[in-house]
Design a protein around this motif. Sequence first.
Motif, PDB file in Angstrom:
ATOM      1  N   LEU A 123       0.818  -1.200   0.000  1.00 23.73           N
ATOM      2  CA  LEU A 123       0.000   0.000   0.000  1.00 23.73           C
ATOM      3  C   LEU A 123       0.853   1.250   0.000  1.00 23.73           C
ATOM      4  O   LEU A 123       0.587   2.219  -0.721  1.00 23.73           O
ATOM      5  CB  LEU A 123      -0.835   0.016   1.273  1.00 23.73           C
ATOM      6  CG  LEU A 123      -2.167  -0.610   1.120  1.00 23.73           C
ATOM      7  CD1 LEU A 123      -2.858  -0.644   2.446  1.00 23.73           C
ATOM      8  CD2 LEU A 123      -2.950   0.216   0.139  1.00 23.73           C
TER       9      LEU A 123
ATOM     10  N   PHE B 272       2.218   1.830  -3.328  1.00 20.36           N
ATOM     11  CA  PHE B 272       1.154   2.341  -4.206  1.00 20.36           C
ATOM     12  C   PHE B 272       0.967   3.832  -4.016  1.00 20.36           C
ATOM     13  O   PHE B 272       1.004   4.621  -4.963  1.00 20.36           O
ATOM     14  CB  PHE B 272      -0.177   1.663  -3.865  1.00 20.36           C
ATOM     15  CG  PHE B 272      -0.392   0.353  -4.539  1.00 20.36           C
ATOM     16  CD1 PHE B 272       0.564  -0.164  -5.392  1.00 20.36           C
ATOM     17  CD2 PHE B 272      -1.539  -0.367  -4.325  1.00 20.36           C
ATOM     18  CE1 PHE B 272       0.369  -1.374  -6.021  1.00 20.36           C
ATOM     19  CE2 PHE B 272      -1.749  -1.585  -4.942  1.00 20.36           C
ATOM     20  CZ  PHE B 272      -0.796  -2.077  -5.781  1.00 20.36           C
ATOM     21  N   ILE B 273       0.734   4.188  -2.766  1.00 18.70           N
ATOM     22  CA  ILE B 273       0.362   5.568  -2.494  1.00 18.70           C
ATOM     23  C   ILE B 273       1.536   6.494  -2.803  1.00 18.70           C
ATOM     24  O   ILE B 273       1.373   7.572  -3.382  1.00 18.70           O
ATOM     25  CB  ILE B 273      -0.093   5.716  -1.034  1.00 18.70           C
ATOM     26  CG1 ILE B 273      -1.276   4.797  -0.780  1.00 18.70           C
ATOM     27  CG2 ILE B 273      -0.469   7.144  -0.724  1.00 18.70           C
ATOM     28  CD1 ILE B 273      -2.418   4.959  -1.738  1.00 18.70           C
TER      29      ILE B 273
ATOM     30  N   SER C 207      -6.180   6.029  15.315  1.00 19.90           N
ATOM     31  CA  SER C 207      -6.424   4.755  14.649  1.00 19.90           C
ATOM     32  C   SER C 207      -6.983   4.956  13.237  1.00 19.90           C
ATOM     33  O   SER C 207      -7.009   4.034  12.444  1.00 19.90           O
ATOM     34  CB  SER C 207      -7.378   3.909  15.481  1.00 19.90           C
ATOM     35  OG  SER C 207      -8.499   4.656  15.835  1.00 19.90           O
ATOM     36  N   TYR C 208      -7.421   6.167  12.945  1.00 29.08           N
ATOM     37  CA  TYR C 208      -7.907   6.456  11.602  1.00 29.08           C
ATOM     38  C   TYR C 208      -6.793   6.983  10.695  1.00 29.08           C
ATOM     39  O   TYR C 208      -7.054   7.466   9.607  1.00 29.08           O
ATOM     40  CB  TYR C 208      -9.020   7.500  11.622  1.00 29.08           C
ATOM     41  CG  TYR C 208     -10.314   7.025  12.222  1.00 29.08           C
ATOM     42  CD1 TYR C 208     -11.272   6.397  11.438  1.00 29.08           C
ATOM     43  CD2 TYR C 208     -10.591   7.221  13.556  1.00 29.08           C
ATOM     44  CE1 TYR C 208     -12.457   5.968  11.981  1.00 29.08           C
ATOM     45  CE2 TYR C 208     -11.782   6.791  14.117  1.00 29.08           C
ATOM     46  CZ  TYR C 208     -12.716   6.163  13.320  1.00 29.08           C
ATOM     47  OH  TYR C 208     -13.900   5.740  13.849  1.00 29.08           O
TER      48      TYR C 208
ATOM     49  N   ASP D 233      -4.500   5.818   8.755  1.00 26.82           N
ATOM     50  CA  ASP D 233      -4.433   5.329   7.383  1.00 26.82           C
ATOM     51  C   ASP D 233      -5.529   5.951   6.526  1.00 26.82           C
ATOM     52  O   ASP D 233      -5.295   6.348   5.393  1.00 26.82           O
ATOM     53  CB  ASP D 233      -4.561   3.804   7.355  1.00 26.82           C
ATOM     54  CG  ASP D 233      -3.294   3.150   7.842  1.00 26.82           C
ATOM     55  OD1 ASP D 233      -2.330   3.892   8.111  1.00 26.82           O
ATOM     56  OD2 ASP D 233      -3.275   1.923   7.967  1.00 26.82           O
ATOM     57  N   ALA D 234      -6.731   6.011   7.102  1.00 29.25           N
ATOM     58  CA  ALA D 234      -7.833   6.596   6.350  1.00 29.25           C
ATOM     59  C   ALA D 234      -7.528   8.047   6.003  1.00 29.25           C
ATOM     60  O   ALA D 234      -7.741   8.495   4.868  1.00 29.25           O
ATOM     61  CB  ALA D 234      -9.120   6.500   7.152  1.00 29.25           C
TER      62      ALA D 234
ATOM     63  N   PHE E 129      -5.054   8.276   3.115  1.00 26.93           N
ATOM     64  CA  PHE E 129      -5.584   8.001   1.789  1.00 26.93           C
ATOM     65  C   PHE E 129      -6.516   9.101   1.335  1.00 26.93           C
ATOM     66  O   PHE E 129      -6.575   9.416   0.148  1.00 26.93           O
ATOM     67  CB  PHE E 129      -6.278   6.639   1.765  1.00 26.93           C
ATOM     68  CG  PHE E 129      -5.315   5.529   2.002  1.00 26.93           C
ATOM     69  CD1 PHE E 129      -4.091   5.537   1.366  1.00 26.93           C
ATOM     70  CD2 PHE E 129      -5.606   4.511   2.868  1.00 26.93           C
ATOM     71  CE1 PHE E 129      -3.173   4.536   1.584  1.00 26.93           C
ATOM     72  CE2 PHE E 129      -4.691   3.501   3.094  1.00 26.93           C
ATOM     73  CZ  PHE E 129      -3.479   3.515   2.454  1.00 26.93           C
ATOM     74  N   VAL E 130      -7.228   9.683   2.273  1.00 30.03           N
ATOM     75  CA  VAL E 130      -8.103  10.789   1.886  1.00 30.03           C
ATOM     76  C   VAL E 130      -7.255  11.946   1.361  1.00 30.03           C
ATOM     77  O   VAL E 130      -7.562  12.552   0.330  1.00 30.03           O
ATOM     78  CB  VAL E 130      -8.981  11.222   3.071  1.00 30.03           C
ATOM     79  CG1 VAL E 130      -9.690  12.523   2.761  1.00 30.03           C
ATOM     80  CG2 VAL E 130      -9.985  10.139   3.401  1.00 30.03           C
TER      81      VAL E 130
ATOM     82  N   ILE F   4      -6.126  10.999  -2.095  1.00 26.20           N
ATOM     83  CA  ILE F   4      -7.190  11.060  -3.094  1.00 26.20           C
ATOM     84  C   ILE F   4      -7.491  12.516  -3.439  1.00 26.20           C
ATOM     85  O   ILE F   4      -7.640  12.884  -4.607  1.00 26.20           O
ATOM     86  CB  ILE F   4      -8.452  10.323  -2.584  1.00 26.20           C
ATOM     87  CG1 ILE F   4      -8.169   8.827  -2.497  1.00 26.20           C
ATOM     88  CG2 ILE F   4      -9.631  10.572  -3.505  1.00 26.20           C
ATOM     89  CD1 ILE F   4      -9.216   8.026  -1.780  1.00 26.20           C
TER      90      ILE F   4
ATOM     91  N   LEU G 110      -4.810  13.854  -5.629  1.00 28.19           N
ATOM     92  CA  LEU G 110      -4.894  13.376  -7.010  1.00 28.19           C
ATOM     93  C   LEU G 110      -5.944  14.120  -7.813  1.00 28.19           C
ATOM     94  O   LEU G 110      -5.850  14.234  -9.022  1.00 28.19           O
ATOM     95  CB  LEU G 110      -5.212  11.892  -7.025  1.00 28.19           C
ATOM     96  CG  LEU G 110      -4.026  10.994  -6.765  1.00 28.19           C
ATOM     97  CD1 LEU G 110      -4.464   9.566  -6.750  1.00 28.19           C
ATOM     98  CD2 LEU G 110      -2.984  11.207  -7.843  1.00 28.19           C
TER      99      LEU G 110
END
Lengths: 296, 361
Positions: A223, A226-227, A264-265, A267-268, A271-272, A275, A278
């Motif tokens: 991951l 990827f990111i 704990s969030y 990772d979320a 990715f936000v 995103i 991008l």
Amino acid sequence: MNLEFIINTISLGSMYALLALGLVFVYGILKLVNFAYGEYLMIAGYALYVLGTFTGLPWSIVMVAAIFVAAFTSYTTELVAFRPVRTKSMSAMLVTSFAVSVFLQNLVVIFISPRARAVRFPSFFSETVTIAGATVPVRNLLVIATTVVLLAVLTLVMKRTVLGMAMRAAADRFTATRLMGVPANLVISAAFLISGLLAGTVAIFWVSRSASVDPLIGAAPLLIAFIATVMGGMHSLIGAVIGGFVYGLLFNILSITLPASLISYRDAFMFVIVILFLLFRPEGIWRGGYTEERVG
Amino acid sequence: MSDGSRLPALLQKRSTLLILGVPLVVLGAVVYVTDIPVVVNIYTFFCVNLMLVLGLQMFMGNSGILAWTHVGWMGIGAYASSILSVAPMMKDLGVPNMYPALVQLQTSVPVAIALGGIVAALVAALIGWPLMRLSDAVGVITLFATLIVIHVVLTQWDNVTNGPRTFFGVQEWTTLWIALAGALIILVVAHWFRESSWGLRLRSSRDNRFASMAMGTSVVQVRYVAFVLSALIAGLSGGVWAHLITSFSPKSFYITEAFTLLTMLVIGGQGSISGAVVGTTLVTLAREGLRQVEAGINNSGMFSWEVYGLTELVLAVFLIVVLIWRPSGVIGGQELTWPLFKRKRREEEPAAVESVSAESG
């Protein structure tokens, strides 16, 4: 901004940069997002475990052997799985790489164990040193040193050798490169070998953080690769390295600034951010040159 | 071809649905009559998987984008419908941290499943538009990242989902007939969508994005519609699934499940409804067979350790072999139509795709 934070960020960024670089080597030439990439790292981890536990070889040989096992795995998957589907559709190749990943994971589950295994490392890996008042694990310094050496060697290979130039040319215009007499199979195999070498190298440092290896250990580095590549720019090696460092920085900043209830969030959040990034800059931080459509 | 009254013509036009639907119903009836619990169970799960795979085909097969998020929508549908259908007392017991407002909610199961589907579709509608702008590798990675985001939220938001722990106490409502009916309805919807103007435009954008844009297709728009519709179906199927399995955790909606669904679709052929149905059938048969083998190996004590993961291992090999041998799946991109073999004789050009239909069984 203290020294400890800077060194830790650079070491994390170095590791991520190597990860991203390994992914982009294959992507650049084959336009394949390799879902099996994390599994090369996992296999290297298991090589460390098996060789380190059962053979009594000195640790330096075990580590080199693990790196070569990863490279060999990468090369074999190319030969057996990716080469036959190379000329087929993009999604056929993607699904193949996913299937290869599932295959390797379950191979380890069946023949070793579904549970984690402890891996022994030389004691200096877990020691810390003090530099100008900052306490830093030796491991982090090793990561930085390894990355500097590897990047220098890879730069030389890519800029000065015929193979490196052929690979760069193939990443730009594969068809034209083949017309110039460069064998496609050779370039692609070389890319997979280098990709596996990088995954194996990262595996040593990745596994040493928890000193254990399990069949799912490849998911997180995959991951990250990827990111980092998406963020840095899928079309250039420099972009991948930059992406890795930016990702490391972002990760450490989020770790420090997020309140405990939201950690704990993390990772979320990562990715936000990616995103969102991008949406405004789909080509990534480092804009690569012209790239043609995928060719087999 | 067929002359005379309109009915044969209509049947011919819809022959794909009949070829796929009639065996499903007949088989369902046979399973129901023989009433062997194991077989009923397998067939019910098969029908629920068929719902999921058909929903996946709707977006992935027609747009050519690898839809990682599908299991995510399934998870959202499963959680939303279960939270709505479970009795407040049970929720107090099972999910101690749940928001009081959510604990009080309770509706009947069908309403809960419908609302679960709508919740999944709403989330998809909310975040879908920007995702649909990305194509190729970046699109694949971003959808993958979106699945991770969904998974992290499902795992961490323990006021709603009970965190990584199991969510239990869901009423067992889904029966063989409900699952079969669901599969048939979605079969019709997926077929309708594939043949509709939306579906045609989406398929054109899959085959050549730029040519399709030049012909006036708004690629992002058609992708978006398919994405949301497919999320709706995934959410509904997730609800039906949850009321069959009755207890689950976020792990159920992650990479393993995504691999299963993907294998089903790709082995059959992602380009067609027939492919989805055939692939689901083949993989279900293979999986049940392999489970028996695995159990047999473990019982016989052939190895000194428990053999896990044989099913996935063999399926992965199976998938790679199919992709090498026939990259567009067993059925390929064409639907099965009636008559199955006639066209091959009539036309000179190779109709390889039709000839394969013999394997659909």
